[in-house]
Design a protein around this motif. Structure first.
Motif, short mmCIF file in Angstrom:
data_model
loop_
_atom_site.label_atom_id
_atom_site.label_comp_id
_atom_site.label_asym_id
_atom_site.label_seq_id
_atom_site.Cartn_x
_atom_site.Cartn_y
_atom_site.Cartn_z
N LYS A 34 0.84 -1.19 0.00
CA LYS A 34 0.00 0.00 0.00
C LYS A 34 0.88 1.24 0.00
CE LYS A 34 -4.39 -1.44 1.87
NZ LYS A 34 -4.42 -2.62 1.13
N ARG A 35 0.32 2.32 -0.54
CA ARG A 35 1.00 3.61 -0.49
C ARG A 35 0.62 4.31 0.81
NH1 ARG A 35 0.47 6.12 -6.48
NH2 ARG A 35 1.73 7.72 -5.51
N GLY A 62 12.25 -4.55 11.16
CA GLY A 62 12.28 -5.58 10.13
C GLY A 62 10.91 -6.15 9.78
N LEU A 63 9.85 -5.41 10.11
CA LEU A 63 8.49 -5.89 9.82
C LEU A 63 7.95 -5.34 8.52
CD1 LEU A 63 6.90 -5.49 13.38
CD2 LEU A 63 7.97 -7.53 12.39
N VAL A 64 8.39 -4.12 8.17
CA VAL A 64 7.86 -3.42 7.00
C VAL A 64 9.02 -3.03 6.09
CG1 VAL A 64 6.74 -1.26 6.26
CG2 VAL A 64 5.81 -2.55 8.17
N GLU A 65 8.74 -3.07 4.80
CA GLU A 65 9.72 -2.69 3.78
C GLU A 65 9.18 -1.45 3.06
OE1 GLU A 65 12.10 -5.93 1.43
OE2 GLU A 65 10.16 -5.56 0.49
N ARG A 66 10.06 -0.48 2.85
CA ARG A 66 9.68 0.77 2.19
C ARG A 66 10.40 0.83 0.85
NH1 ARG A 66 12.11 6.15 2.64
NH2 ARG A 66 10.48 7.72 2.46
N LYS A 67 9.62 1.05 -0.20
CA LYS A 67 10.23 1.12 -1.53
C LYS A 67 9.89 2.49 -2.14
CE LYS A 67 10.82 -1.46 -5.77
NZ LYS A 67 10.49 -2.62 -6.56
N VAL A 68 10.94 3.22 -2.51
CA VAL A 68 10.77 4.55 -3.09
C VAL A 68 11.05 4.46 -4.59
CG1 VAL A 68 11.50 6.96 -3.03
CG2 VAL A 68 11.55 5.59 -0.93
N TYR A 69 10.13 4.97 -5.39
CA TYR A 69 10.29 4.97 -6.84
C TYR A 69 10.79 6.34 -7.28
CZ TYR A 69 7.68 0.62 -6.76
OH TYR A 69 7.28 -0.66 -6.50
N ALA A 70 11.74 6.34 -8.21
CA ALA A 70 12.34 7.59 -8.70
C ALA A 70 11.40 8.25 -9.70
CB ALA A 70 13.69 7.31 -9.33
N GLU A 71 10.34 8.83 -9.17
CA GLU A 71 9.36 9.53 -9.99
C GLU A 71 9.16 10.92 -9.42
OE1 GLU A 71 5.81 7.18 -9.69
OE2 GLU A 71 6.67 5.48 -10.75
N VAL A 72 8.51 11.77 -10.19
CA VAL A 72 8.14 13.09 -9.69
C VAL A 72 6.63 13.22 -9.79
CG1 VAL A 72 8.42 15.57 -10.01
CG2 VAL A 72 10.35 14.05 -10.45
N PRO A 73 5.92 13.39 -8.67
CA PRO A 73 6.44 13.32 -7.30
C PRO A 73 6.82 11.89 -6.94
CG PRO A 73 4.04 13.45 -7.26
CD PRO A 73 4.46 13.57 -8.70
N PRO A 74 7.71 11.72 -5.95
CA PRO A 74 8.16 10.38 -5.60
C PRO A 74 7.00 9.51 -5.10
CG PRO A 74 9.13 12.02 -4.13
CD PRO A 74 8.33 12.75 -5.15
N ARG A 75 7.03 8.26 -5.51
CA ARG A 75 6.01 7.30 -5.07
C ARG A 75 6.68 6.37 -4.07
NH1 ARG A 75 4.20 2.21 -8.02
NH2 ARG A 75 5.74 2.88 -9.53
N VAL A 76 6.04 6.21 -2.91
CA VAL A 76 6.56 5.35 -1.85
C VAL A 76 5.53 4.28 -1.54
CG1 VAL A 76 7.45 5.25 0.50
CG2 VAL A 76 7.87 7.28 -0.88
N GLU A 77 5.97 3.03 -1.52
CA GLU A 77 5.08 1.92 -1.20
C GLU A 77 5.61 1.15 0.00
OE1 GLU A 77 3.21 0.89 -5.57
OE2 GLU A 77 4.80 -0.39 -4.79
N TYR A 78 4.69 0.65 0.79
CA TYR A 78 5.03 -0.13 1.97
C TYR A 78 4.47 -1.54 1.83
CZ TYR A 78 6.22 4.36 3.97
OH TYR A 78 6.80 5.57 4.19
N SER A 79 5.26 -2.50 2.25
CA SER A 79 4.81 -3.89 2.25
C SER A 79 5.44 -4.60 3.43
CB SER A 79 5.17 -4.58 0.93
OG SER A 79 6.56 -4.48 0.70
N LEU A 80 4.88 -5.75 3.77
CA LEU A 80 5.42 -6.53 4.87
C LEU A 80 6.63 -7.32 4.41
CD1 LEU A 80 2.23 -7.98 6.60
CD2 LEU A 80 3.58 -6.00 7.27
N THR A 81 7.60 -7.44 5.28
CA THR A 81 8.72 -8.33 5.03
C THR A 81 8.25 -9.75 5.34
OG1 THR A 81 9.47 -8.17 7.31
CG2 THR A 81 10.39 -6.56 5.76
N GLU A 82 9.11 -10.70 5.13
CA GLU A 82 8.77 -12.09 5.47
C GLU A 82 8.46 -12.20 6.97
OE1 GLU A 82 10.87 -16.45 5.16
OE2 GLU A 82 11.45 -14.94 3.67
#
Length: 107
Positions: A34-35, A62-82
């Motif tokens: 989710k964003r 170590g429960l959540v992973e944050r992924k930032v996409y190189a876009e304008v505006p930046p898009r950030v998504e969160y997901s659960l780790t294993e």
């Protein structure tokens, strides 16, 4: 660097997810990535500052992973780790228990 955790395993779990917001974040991320805005909208009364703090804390644990996409505006998504995903049976049990309790109280 090792984190200092309580001796009691129940207390360890509560240390990681005992905050009401963290459990709701986990609930929302169990079903997939989710964003930030989606999480905020789904959780409702949480402030942007508190959501950011909770997500950072969960990322450090170590429960959540944050992924930032190189876009304008930046898009950030969160997901659960294993590790975060491994909490699903606990959340499922909480859901079942909560349903039964509501039925019992509301007749």
């Amino acid at each position: 660097m090792k984190k200092e955790l309580p001796l009691c395993p129940v207390e360890t779990t509560l240390t990681l997810i005992g905050d009401k917001w963290k459990v709701l974040i986990l609930r929302d991320l169990i079903n997939g990535t989710k964003r930030f805005g989606e999480l905020k909208k789904s959780i409702g009364s949480i402030s942007q500052k508190v959501l950011t703090q909770q997500l950072r804390s969960m990322e450090e644990d170590g429960l959540v992973e944050r992924k930032v996409y190189a876009e304008v505006p930046p898009r950030v998504e969160y997901s659960l780790t294993e590790t975060g995903s491994s909490l699903k049976p606990i959340l499922d049990s909480m859901c079942i228990w909560g349903e039964k309790y509501k039925e019992q109280i509301n007749g």
